[in-house]
Design a protein around this motif. Structure first.
Motif, PDB file in Angstrom:
ATOM      1  N   ALA A   1       4.253  -4.994   4.926  1.00  6.69           N
ATOM      2  CA  ALA A   1       4.104  -5.889   6.078  1.00  6.69           C
ATOM      3  C   ALA A   1       4.371  -5.135   7.378  1.00  6.69           C
ATOM      4  CB  ALA A   1       5.052  -7.071   5.942  1.00  6.69           C
ATOM      5  N   GLU A   2       5.349  -4.247   7.324  1.00  4.42           N
ATOM      6  CA  GLU A   2       5.686  -3.488   8.531  1.00  4.42           C
ATOM      7  C   GLU A   2       4.512  -2.583   8.930  1.00  4.42           C
ATOM      8  OE1 GLU A   2       9.493  -1.544   8.195  1.00  4.42           O
ATOM      9  OE2 GLU A   2       9.030  -0.381  10.006  1.00  4.42           O
ATOM     10  N   LEU A   3       3.953  -1.917   7.950  1.00  2.31           N
ATOM     11  CA  LEU A   3       2.785  -1.057   8.227  1.00  2.31           C
ATOM     12  C   LEU A   3       1.637  -1.869   8.806  1.00  2.31           C
ATOM     13  CD1 LEU A   3       2.149   1.474   5.300  1.00  2.31           C
ATOM     14  CD2 LEU A   3       2.746   1.960   7.666  1.00  2.31           C
TER      15      LEU A   3
ATOM     16  N   ALA B   1      -5.625   7.598   6.746  1.00  2.00           N
ATOM     17  CA  ALA B   1      -5.038   6.250   6.627  1.00  2.00           C
ATOM     18  C   ALA B   1      -3.779   6.254   5.775  1.00  2.00           C
ATOM     19  CB  ALA B   1      -6.062   5.294   6.024  1.00  2.00           C
ATOM     20  N   GLN B   2      -2.913   5.320   6.088  1.00  5.60           N
ATOM     21  CA  GLN B   2      -1.786   5.044   5.198  1.00  5.60           C
ATOM     22  C   GLN B   2      -2.260   3.935   4.254  1.00  5.60           C
ATOM     23  OE1 GLN B   2       1.135   4.507   8.440  1.00  5.60           O
ATOM     24  NE2 GLN B   2       2.276   6.102   7.353  1.00  5.60           N
ATOM     25  N   VAL B   3      -2.125   4.192   2.970  1.00  9.26           N
ATOM     26  CA  VAL B   3      -2.727   3.284   1.993  1.00  9.26           C
ATOM     27  C   VAL B   3      -1.663   2.360   1.381  1.00  9.26           C
ATOM     28  CG1 VAL B   3      -3.988   3.142  -0.196  1.00  9.26           C
ATOM     29  CG2 VAL B   3      -4.539   4.952   1.446  1.00  9.26           C
ATOM     30  N   ILE B   4      -1.976   1.081   1.400  1.00  3.08           N
ATOM     31  CA  ILE B   4      -1.152   0.095   0.689  1.00  3.08           C
ATOM     32  C   ILE B   4      -1.989  -0.359  -0.503  1.00  3.08           C
ATOM     33  CG2 ILE B   4      -0.049  -2.167   0.830  1.00  3.08           C
ATOM     34  CD1 ILE B   4       0.040  -1.733   3.918  1.00  3.08           C
TER      35      ILE B   4
ATOM     36  N   ASP C   1     -11.853   5.838   9.333  1.00  4.52           N
ATOM     37  CA  ASP C   1     -11.403   5.678  10.711  1.00  4.52           C
ATOM     38  C   ASP C   1     -10.197   4.739  10.815  1.00  4.52           C
ATOM     39  OD1 ASP C   1     -11.536   6.139  13.438  1.00  4.52           O
ATOM     40  OD2 ASP C   1     -12.826   4.392  13.806  1.00  4.52           O
ATOM     41  N   CYS C   2      -9.981   3.929   9.790  1.00  8.25           N
ATOM     42  CA  CYS C   2      -8.895   2.946   9.850  1.00  8.25           C
ATOM     43  C   CYS C   2      -7.545   3.665   9.822  1.00  8.25           C
ATOM     44  CB  CYS C   2      -8.995   1.976   8.681  1.00  8.25           C
ATOM     45  SG  CYS C   2      -8.738   2.728   7.079  1.00  8.25           S
ATOM     46  N   ASP C   3      -6.495   2.979  10.273  1.00 10.25           N
ATOM     47  CA  ASP C   3      -5.173   3.636  10.202  1.00 10.25           C
ATOM     48  C   ASP C   3      -4.350   3.120   9.020  1.00 10.25           C
ATOM     49  OD1 ASP C   3      -4.716   1.164  11.326  1.00 10.25           O
ATOM     50  OD2 ASP C   3      -3.624   1.893  13.084  1.00 10.25           O
ATOM     51  N   VAL C   4      -4.600   1.880   8.621  1.00 10.14           N
ATOM     52  CA  VAL C   4      -3.925   1.371   7.421  1.00 10.14           C
ATOM     53  C   VAL C   4      -4.985   0.750   6.513  1.00 10.14           C
ATOM     54  CG1 VAL C   4      -2.268  -0.302   6.500  1.00 10.14           C
ATOM     55  CG2 VAL C   4      -1.711   0.976   8.581  1.00 10.14           C
ATOM     56  N   LEU C   5      -5.040   1.241   5.279  1.00 10.56           N
ATOM     57  CA  LEU C   5      -6.033   0.756   4.324  1.00 10.56           C
ATOM     58  C   LEU C   5      -5.299  -0.080   3.276  1.00 10.56           C
ATOM     59  CD1 LEU C   5      -9.070   1.035   3.519  1.00 10.56           C
ATOM     60  CD2 LEU C   5      -8.394   2.938   2.055  1.00 10.56           C
ATOM     61  N   ILE C   6      -5.682  -1.361   3.192  1.00  7.85           N
ATOM     62  CA  ILE C   6      -4.989  -2.261   2.271  1.00  7.85           C
ATOM     63  C   ILE C   6      -5.927  -2.565   1.101  1.00  7.85           C
ATOM     64  CG2 ILE C   6      -3.783  -4.483   2.061  1.00  7.85           C
ATOM     65  CD1 ILE C   6      -4.163  -4.024   5.459  1.00  7.85           C
ATOM     66  N   ALA C   7      -5.646  -1.960  -0.033  1.00  4.95           N
ATOM     67  CA  ALA C   7      -6.505  -2.117  -1.212  1.00  4.95           C
ATOM     68  C   ALA C   7      -5.904  -3.190  -2.105  1.00  4.95           C
ATOM     69  CB  ALA C   7      -6.601  -0.801  -1.963  1.00  4.95           C
TER      70      ALA C   7
ATOM     71  N   ILE D   1      -2.019   2.685  -9.755  1.00  6.38           N
ATOM     72  CA  ILE D   1      -1.350   3.130  -8.532  1.00  6.38           C
ATOM     73  C   ILE D   1      -1.322   4.657  -8.528  1.00  6.38           C
ATOM     74  CG2 ILE D   1       0.777   3.036  -7.174  1.00  6.38           C
ATOM     75  CD1 ILE D   1      -0.224   0.223  -7.490  1.00  6.38           C
ATOM     76  N   ASP D   2      -1.815   5.245  -7.462  1.00 10.89           N
ATOM     77  CA  ASP D   2      -1.841   6.709  -7.293  1.00 10.89           C
ATOM     78  C   ASP D   2      -2.738   7.407  -8.309  1.00 10.89           C
ATOM     79  OD1 ASP D   2      -0.075   6.334  -5.262  1.00 10.89           O
ATOM     80  OD2 ASP D   2       1.684   7.094  -6.319  1.00 10.89           O
ATOM     81  N   LYS D   3      -3.596   6.686  -9.029  1.00 10.71           N
ATOM     82  CA  LYS D   3      -4.478   7.338 -10.002  1.00 10.71           C
ATOM     83  C   LYS D   3      -5.530   8.168  -9.276  1.00 10.71           C
ATOM     84  CE  LYS D   3      -8.016   5.515 -12.168  1.00 10.71           C
ATOM     85  NZ  LYS D   3      -8.804   4.533 -12.942  1.00 10.71           N
ATOM     86  N   ASN D   4      -6.214   7.543  -8.332  1.00 12.11           N
ATOM     87  CA  ASN D   4      -7.253   8.260  -7.583  1.00 12.11           C
ATOM     88  C   ASN D   4      -6.864   8.502  -6.138  1.00 12.11           C
ATOM     89  OD1 ASN D   4      -8.868   8.276  -9.861  1.00 12.11           O
ATOM     90  ND2 ASN D   4      -9.931   6.395  -9.306  1.00 12.11           N
ATOM     91  N   VAL D   5      -6.223   7.516  -5.533  1.00  8.07           N
ATOM     92  CA  VAL D   5      -5.838   7.626  -4.130  1.00  8.07           C
ATOM     93  C   VAL D   5      -4.334   7.420  -4.023  1.00  8.07           C
ATOM     94  CG1 VAL D   5      -6.062   6.553  -1.855  1.00  8.07           C
ATOM     95  CG2 VAL D   5      -8.092   6.884  -3.261  1.00  8.07           C
ATOM     96  N   LYS D   6      -3.697   8.357  -3.371  1.00 11.36           N
ATOM     97  CA  LYS D   6      -2.245   8.306  -3.236  1.00 11.36           C
ATOM     98  C   LYS D   6      -1.876   7.200  -2.256  1.00 11.36           C
ATOM     99  CE  LYS D   6       1.643  10.820  -3.928  1.00 11.36           C
ATOM    100  NZ  LYS D   6       2.287  10.160  -5.042  1.00 11.36           N
ATOM    101  N   SER D   7      -0.959   6.333  -2.654  1.00 10.85           N
ATOM    102  CA  SER D   7      -0.610   5.235  -1.762  1.00 10.85           C
ATOM    103  C   SER D   7       0.718   5.495  -1.071  1.00 10.85           C
ATOM    104  CB  SER D   7      -0.547   3.927  -2.556  1.00 10.85           C
ATOM    105  OG  SER D   7       0.390   4.041  -3.598  1.00 10.85           O
ATOM    106  N   LYS D   8       0.791   4.995   0.145  1.00  6.57           N
ATOM    107  CA  LYS D   8       2.045   5.079   0.899  1.00  6.57           C
ATOM    108  C   LYS D   8       2.982   3.984   0.389  1.00  6.57           C
ATOM    109  CE  LYS D   8       4.487   5.863   4.814  1.00  6.57           C
ATOM    110  NZ  LYS D   8       5.155   7.114   5.148  1.00  6.57           N
ATOM    111  N   VAL D   9       2.425   2.804   0.212  1.00  5.07           N
ATOM    112  CA  VAL D   9       3.227   1.693  -0.296  1.00  5.07           C
ATOM    113  C   VAL D   9       2.544   1.078  -1.529  1.00  5.07           C
ATOM    114  CG1 VAL D   9       4.310  -0.510   0.244  1.00  5.07           C
ATOM    115  CG2 VAL D   9       3.966   1.173   2.055  1.00  5.07           C
ATOM    116  N   PRO D  10       3.117   1.280  -2.697  1.00 11.68           N
ATOM    117  CA  PRO D  10       2.549   0.655  -3.882  1.00 11.68           C
ATOM    118  C   PRO D  10       3.124  -0.745  -4.060  1.00 11.68           C
ATOM    119  CG  PRO D  10       4.285   2.190  -4.517  1.00 11.68           C
ATOM    120  CD  PRO D  10       4.276   2.136  -3.004  1.00 11.68           C
ATOM    121  N   VAL D  11       2.267  -1.731  -4.139  1.00 14.03           N
ATOM    122  CA  VAL D  11       2.756  -3.090  -4.379  1.00 14.03           C
ATOM    123  C   VAL D  11       2.297  -3.513  -5.769  1.00 14.03           C
ATOM    124  CG1 VAL D  11       2.846  -5.456  -3.520  1.00 14.03           C
ATOM    125  CG2 VAL D  11       2.603  -3.575  -1.905  1.00 14.03           C
ATOM    126  N   TRP D  12       3.128  -3.216  -6.744  1.00 10.96           N
ATOM    127  CA  TRP D  12       2.796  -3.602  -8.106  1.00 10.96           C
ATOM    128  C   TRP D  12       2.987  -5.091  -8.248  1.00 10.96           C
ATOM    129  CZ3 TRP D  12       5.797   0.422 -11.575  1.00 10.96           C
ATOM    130  CH2 TRP D  12       5.284   1.695 -11.317  1.00 10.96           C
ATOM    131  N   GLY D  13       2.027  -5.732  -8.887  1.00 11.60           N
ATOM    132  CA  GLY D  13       2.216  -7.151  -9.153  1.00 11.60           C
ATOM    133  C   GLY D  13       0.910  -7.894  -9.188  1.00 11.60           C
TER     134      GLY D  13
END
Lengths: 579, 205
Positions: free
Chosen positions: A216-218, A314-317, A288-294, A326-338
């Motif tokens: 949420a902060e990102l 981008a910082q990836v969520i 071009d995005c700064d935060v990518l929310i997948a 999570i982190d299989k193909n793209v390294k995430s900054k914030v992993p939200v498992w669930g």
């Protein structure tokens, strides 16, 4: 075989042990799990189950397919349109091996299925008996779980586990192989107990608040946030939660082909499709995005293009139910498992209500460029032969985006996913991960059984249609109402496109001849029409949709059209070509 | 096979993957194909019942980068019947392999100072017969290899080495956790095909 039907009434309610065969226990278990439709094909090793099924006609509708591959794709279509678990029956040996393509497809596209295969008698296992094949080992890589039953007493628990595993967590196909003796064997059936817990299986990761807060902060700090969503939203039945999140955060959102329809195509924050043949803006602006929310997507290579040049800025969520993603193909900054049905509302609560007007306008600007360079000519051509895009566009106008569109694999699939309008969830049914030609016709049959109040249109190429054309027989016999729209470019179009672009037009074995499809359909008692003139298109589509029951419409489209935009293989998403 | 074009990627090292699983037929295959699908060779594989009945422990050794090992571990843990996966570098574990060596008794008794040989190699004699003697040693690969070299000149008849077993250095209270777990939720019995031996006594249709 004796089946004392009276004994069976209220088996599940009374909890009194009743002497039944393994086959009867299986059917009772299926009913208890809410199964109403089974797609299948009988054979020697599954005969006891079919014999029992004879007396269950009122509770379990069995659809006799023409090939087991058709059966499992129908099961997939049913599961995808209804959100329920698809159930498929096949016999041992070739019956079981014919399921493999569908299992692989369901595994990679996370489709919940329970497949029941007959097997030779337990004492014959390993003797190379007639129609014996090692189904468990053949299907291990393409099932979420599989299990061989050799004793009737195992059946209730095996089926309970099968349904639990198939539909929970990241869904997937389960196969239960039942030896013939277990199908025949009588045992004291004490009623069916659904499974809701397996000690080694944790389908729901525990949501960690810390990551929700970090995410949420990102998001709140982001200047150019971008949401990319996949089928996880649909599989988690989290469409409402997703919509609330998108609307509160005001973030432009793009979809993978399996995620289509989670929010309507014309939602103001829906900026289009991702991937190799996705829309221009979503691809370019990923870089071009700064935060990518997948959300509920797995960064398939057809979505990411060249991985080392994918969203590096981008910082990836990453929100996903499957920790292995999570982190299989793209390294995430914030992993939200669930489960995103759980995590999205928590996130929505913490994000600020915003409008990213300028950033959204960038997407719309790219969209305008794409309309000018590609879309206008594709959906509104003024001359020449018909295009696939204009057929889909005309179809939209007649269905208003409320139909279920089932596509096969190839150019027509990309065109249909790009241009079809989806007002509703679970209305784009296609073979995404495996890319199985021949998927559409049987899947459309299943989709219609799973959503009988919907119009189901199977959009198929001339190549793929010939891969499972035998399922016209299933349509004929079941009387199901499926609209078949063949976009015939007289080529294996997608391979031809690649040969044109990357192999110097060396058209190696892509020139495919077709039978007279309308004649073939009429042999099955299905009315049809073939058109090649633009002026016939609206009328023919109307005729197709208004005809009671199934209808086949073949549209001859321009032979050497290419699907654009395109991210060529090995290129970055921002190197997407408009022509 | 020699593949000169495939260079050993930097950062590759031996990793010990420890897997706690249910005792289920077919699970070995499910785990093995996670490696073979990616064309990764398993250097060593040991599977045996753990200290808790119904829970099995796999020790798998592969040479890979940590990034790959982490992904593999997650894929293994994703399997329905897998309870838990850990991966550790060699520094993080105490590990041993057991080796047996069969040599002709007459030569070895005649030409070797057996006592010194045993002492220097941390070995012991398991069986001494007129015709042959079996020594046993445990240790790292180099140590078990070393005894081969020593015994080779004296007519080594047969040699066998076990897979690696490894204890994780900082595994506080695994045993307690596993016991509590098993008490809370007892495992299930494996149902095997009991009809195989009965053959024609089983009814057929």
């Amino acid at each position: 075989m004796e089946i004392a039907e009276k004994e069976l009434t209220n088996v599940t309610e009374t909890k009194e042990a009743v002497e039944v065969s393994g086959s009867v226990a299986l059917l009772e278990a299926l009913i208890a799990e809410g199964t109403d439709t089974i797609f299948g094909y009988p054979g020697g090793a599954i005969m006891p189950i079919y014999d029992a099924l004879y007396d269950y006609n009122d509770k379990l509708k069995h659809i006799l397919v023409r090939h087991e591959q058709g059966g499992i794709h129908a099961g997939q279509g049913y599961a995808r349109s209804s959100g329920k678990v698809g159930v498929v029956f096949a016999t041992s040996g070739p019956g079981a091996t014919n399921l493999v393509t569908g299992l692989a497809d369901a595994q990679i596209d996370s489709t919940p299925l329970v497949c029941i295969t007959g097997q030779v008698f337990a004492h014959l296992l390993g003797t190379d008996a007639f129609q014996e094949t090692d189904v468990i080992n053949i299907t291990t890589p393409v099932t979420k779980w599989n299990y061989q039953v050799t004793d009737a007493t195992e059946i209730p628990e095996a089926i309970a586990k099968a349904f639990h595993i198939a539909k929970t967590g990241r869904p997937g196909p389960v196969l239960i192989d039942i030896t013939k003796n277990a199908q025949i064997q009588k045992f004291a059936f004490e009623g069916y107990e659904p499974c809701n817990h397996i000690r080694s299986y944790r389908p729901r990761p525990i949501v960690r608040k810390k990551y929700i807060e970090e995410a949420a902060e990102l998001i709140n700090k982001a200047k150019k946030p971008f949401i990319i969503w996949g089928q996880g939203v649909l599989l988690g039945s989290a469409e409402q939660e997703f919509k609330a999140f998108v609307e509160k955060s005001g973030i432009p959102s793009a979809w993978t082909i399996l995620g289509a329809g989670a929010i309507p195509s014309d939602h103001p924050l829906n900026v289009g499709m991702l991937g190799m043949h996705g829309n221009y803006g979503p691809n370019v602006l990923t870089n071009d995005c700064d935060v990518l929310i997948a959300i509920g997507m797995r960064f398939d290579d057809r979505v990411t293009g060249r991985l080392d040049k994918y969203a590096k800025q981008a910082q990836v969520i990453h929100l996903d139910i499957d920790p292995a993603e999570i982190d299989k193909n793209v390294k995430s900054k914030v992993p939200v498992w669930g489960d995103c049905k759980e995590t999205l509302p928590l996130l929505t609560e913490l994000v600020e209500r915003k409008q990213h007007t300028e950033w959204l306008a960038t997407f719309r600007d790219y969209e305008r460029q794409e309309v000018e360079a590609v879309i206008e000519a594709e959906i509104n051509p003024q001359s020449g032969e018909m295009t696939m895009g204009e057929v889909i566009n005309q179809l939209n106008q007649l269905t208003n985006g409320d139909a279920i569109i089932v596509t096969d694999v190839g150019q027509h699939q990309m065109v249909a996913c790009r241009y079809a309008k989806f007002n509703n969830t679970r209305s784009n049914i296609t073979s995404g991960g495996l890319g199985t030609m021949g998927f559409a016709l049987p899947a459309a049959i299943g989709a219609k059984f799973g959503a009988q109040d919907k119009t189901v249109v199977a959009v198929i190429g001339d190549g793929g249609f010939q891969m499972t054309i035998q399922e016209l027989g299933t349509i004929m016999q079941s009387g199901i109402d499926v609209k078949i729209l063949i976009l015939n470019n007289h080529f294996l179009g997608m391979v031809r496109q690649w040969q044109e672009l990357f192999n110097e037009r060396r058209y190696s074995f892509v020139d495919i001849q077709s039978p007279n499809f309308v004649t073939v359909a009429s042999g099955y008692g299905i009315p049809g029409r073939s058109i090649s003139d633009r002026s016939d298109l609206p009328g023919a589509l109307k005729e197709m949709l208004e005809t009671k029951g199934s209808f086949l419409l073949e549209v001859s489209v321009t032979k050497e059209n290419n699907v654009f935009p395109m991210v060529p293989q090995g290129c970055s998403v921002s190197e997407i070509r408009l022509r | 096979m020699n593949h000169p074009h495939i260079e050993k990627a930097p950062g590759k090292q031996e990793y010990n993957i420890t897997v706690y699983t249910e005792n289920q037929i077919g699970l070995l295959n499910r785990i093995a194909i996670i490696f073979t699908r990616r064309k990764i060779n398993i250097d060593s594989l040991n599977t045996s019942p753990s200290e808790i009945e119904s829970i099995h422990r796999f020790n798998i050794v592969i040479t890979e980068t940590e990034d790959v090992v982490r992904k593999l571990a997650r894929q293994i843990e994703k399997q329905v019947e897998v309870l838990k996966v850990y991966y550790n570098s060699n520094e993080d574990v105490i590990w041993q392999e057991l080796a047996l060596y069969k040599v002709p008794t007459d030569i070895i008794a005649d030409k070797v100072s057996v006592e010194r040989l045993l002492r220097e190699n941390g070995a012991r004699a398991v069986v001494i017969r007129k015709d042959y003697t079996v020594f046993e040693t445990t240790g790292h690969r180099e140590e078990t290899d070393n005894l081969i070299k020593v015994l080779q000149p004296f007519g080594l008849i047969e040699f066998v080495r076990s897979a690696r077993v490894a204890i994780i250095k900082d595994s506080d209270g695994f045993n307690r956790k596993l016991r509590e777990f098993e008490q809370a939720e007892p495992g299930e019995d494996v149902i095997e095909n009991e009809y195989l031996n009965l053959r024609e006594k089983v009814f057929t249709v």
